[in-house]
Design a protein around this motif. Structure first.
Motif, short mmCIF file in Angstrom:
data_model
loop_
_atom_site.label_atom_id
_atom_site.label_comp_id
_atom_site.label_asym_id
_atom_site.label_seq_id
_atom_site.Cartn_x
_atom_site.Cartn_y
_atom_site.Cartn_z
N TRP A 339 -7.71 -9.68 -0.76
CA TRP A 339 -6.51 -10.08 -0.05
C TRP A 339 -6.56 -9.76 1.44
O TRP A 339 -7.54 -10.03 2.11
CB TRP A 339 -5.28 -9.46 -0.73
N TRP A 340 -5.52 -9.16 1.97
CA TRP A 340 -5.34 -9.02 3.41
C TRP A 340 -5.82 -7.66 3.91
O TRP A 340 -6.16 -6.78 3.13
CB TRP A 340 -3.85 -9.19 3.74
N HIS A 344 -1.07 -4.74 4.73
CA HIS A 344 -0.44 -6.05 4.56
C HIS A 344 -0.06 -6.20 3.09
O HIS A 344 -0.91 -6.30 2.21
CB HIS A 344 -1.38 -7.16 5.00
#
Length: 400
Positions: A339-340, A344
Motif C-alpha cells: 500500500w502507501w 498513510h
C-alpha cells in the motif's frame, strides 16, 4: 457474485482492487452478477464493472467458464447456493455468518470437505476483520508471546443504526431471512476476532438475548425477500445501506430477532471471556473492540480507529509502563508493503481487498483458505450455544 447490496459493493471493490496492488498468481475477472431484480442488478453491474447479469443464481453455478462463486446474500440462501456451487466444482467465498443454523453450517462444511477431495474446490467464509493489518499484527504478537499467557478476553461489537424505533423492518430483522439478529450479524465477528487473535476456542457459554423494539414499520420492499434474494437492504437512507427505507403505509410488523446479545464464554484453556453485541448502542457506529489481558502484557483494538493497536508491556520498568499506541502502517506490518508510505491510513474496504488476495492465493496454491467452512461452522456452534443458553435462563451451555 450472488447479491449486490452493501456487501456486494465491498466485494466488488475488492475484486477490482486486489490484483492492482498485489501480484496475484491468478487474475480475477468479474464475469457475472446475479440479483433478483433485473434492472437493479444491471445498474449495479454497470457501476461495479461486472460483465454480465442474471436473475437466477443457478445460471452462475452451471456455467463452465465461472470458477468462483461469491455469495453475499442473506443467510437464508447461503447453504443452498454454496452446496450447489461446491458440488459443481466451484470455489466458494461466502459472507458471514456461514449459515442461519448450525445444521446448515454443518452441511456446508461437509460439502466443502467432499469438494476438496473430489474436485479440488476450496471454500472460505468472509470474516474480513481478521485481515486488517492491526488485527493480524495483534495475532502475531500474541503468538510470539508478547502478552504471555492469555488470562482474560473482552470483546464487544456495538452499532446504533436501530436506535430509531421507526427504522424499517428490513430482512436483517426477520429470523426467516437472517437466522438471528445482532448475535449472527455482529457477535459472530467478535467471537471470530477474539478466537483468531488469541488462538483459543470457546468451549462453553452463558448468554442472554433481548429484543428492545418488538415491532417496526414495514420496509419499502416488503413482503420479505425470498430464499434467492440478494443482499439488497432496500436503500441507503440509514446506516449506509443497512437500514433501508420505510414503505409509508404506517403498518408495522414483528421483529423476530435479537437487538442485544450479552454472554460470557470459557475458552478451551479455561480462560474467561465477556462478549457484548448491540445495534442499539447510541453513539457507537461500528465499534468492534477486543482487549486481551495476559501475564506479560495486554493488547487492545477498536475498529473505529482501525489503523492503531494499543500494547501494554507489563515487563517494562514500572516508571515506563503504560499503553503504547502503535500505528500499524509500516511496510513491515501485515499487508502494508503493497500500500502507501508509512503513516498513510487504510480504511474499511481494505480488509475485503486482503480477503480477495488471500483467497486467490490459496486457490492458486491448492491449499485451504482461512477461515474455512469448518471454522465458520465452529463460530455457528458458538452462536447456537448462546441462543440455547439464553432460552434456558442463561445456563452454562457447551459448544458442540
Amino acid at each position: 457474485m450472488i447479491g449486490h447490496g452493501f456487501m456486494g459493493a465491498a466485494h466488488s471493490q475488492a475484486w477490482r482492487v486486489a490484483p492492482r496492488f498485489f501480484d496475484l498468481p491468478l487474475q480475477p475477472e468479474p464475469a457475472l452478477l446475479v440479483g433478483r431484480d433485473a434492472g437493479r442488478t444491471a445498474a449495479a453491474a454497470a457501476k461495479w464493472g461486472w460483465a454480465e447479469t442474471a436473475t437466477d443464481w443457478r445460471e452462475a453455478v452451471a456455467r463452465e467458464d465461472i470458477d468462483v462463486i461469491d455469495i453475499v446474500t442473506p443467510g437464508a440462501s447461503h447453504a443452498e447456493i454454496a452446496i450447489a456451487a461446491l458440488q459443481a466444482g466451484k470455489h466458494v467465498l461466502c459472507e458471514k455468518p456461514l449459515a442461519n443454523t448450525a445444521d446448515e453450517a454443518r452441511a456446508m462444511a461437509e460439502a466443502a470437505g467432499v469438494a476438496r477431495t473430489s474436485s479440488g474446490a476450496r471454500a472460505m467464509v468472509g470474516f474480513t476483520y481478521r485481515r486488517l493489518p492491526a488485527t493480524t499484527h495483534a495475532r502475531n504478537l500474541v503468538a510470539a508471546g508478547a502478552v504471555g499467557d492469555v488470562r482474560q478476553v473482552r470483546a464487544a461489537y456495538l452499532q446504533d443504526w436501530l436506535v430509531d424505533e421507526d427504522a424499517p423492518l428490513t430482512w436483517r430483522l426477520q429470523q426467516e431471512q437472517a437466522g438471528s439478529g445482532v448475535l449472527g450479524d455482529l457477535a459472530a465477528h467478535a467471537v471470530d476476532l477474539a478466537q483468531y487473535i488469541t488462538g483459543l476456542r470457546l468451549s462453553e457459554v452463558s448468554g442472554t438475548l433481548d429484543t428492545l423494539v418488538p415491532t417496526r414499520p414495514l420496509a419499502a420492499d416488503s413482503p420479505a425477500v425470498d430464499s434467492s434474494a440478494t443482499d439488497d437492504a432496500g436503500g441507503k437512507a440509514r446506516g449506509g445501506g443497512l437500514g433501508g427505507t420505510a414503505g409509508g403505509s404506517g403498518e408495522r410488523g414483528p421483529v423476530t430477532v435479537d437487538d442485544v446479545a450479552l454472554f460470557t464464554g470459557r475458552f478451551d484453556t479455561g480462560v474467561l471471556g465477556s462478549f457484548e453485541a448491540s445495534r442499539m448502542a447510541t453513539g457507537r457506529k461500528n465499534a468492534l473492540r477486543v482487549e486481551i489481558s495476559g501475564t506479560r502484557g495486554a493488547l487492545s483494538f477498536d475498529l473505529e480507529d482501525l489503523n492503531f493497536l494499543d500494547f501494554y508491556d507489563y515487563t517494562a520498568p514500572a516508571d515506563r509502563q503504560g499503553f503504547t499506541r502503535i500505528m500499524v502502517t509500516e511496510p513491515t506490518h501485515p499487508y502494508m508493503e503493497a500500500w502507501w508510505p508509512a503513516g498513510h491510513s487504510l480504511g474499511y474496504e481494505h480488509g475485503f481487498v486482503h480477503q480477495a488476495k488471500d483467497f486467490v492465493e490459496a486457490v492458486a496454491a491448492g491449499t485451504d483458505p482461512s477461515p474455512s467452512f469448518a471454522d465458520g461452522l465452529q463460530i455457528q456452534e458458538v452462536l447456537d450455544a448462546v441462543s440455547r443458553s439464553a432460552g434456558k435462563s442463561s445456563v452454562w451451555t457447551p459448544v458442540a
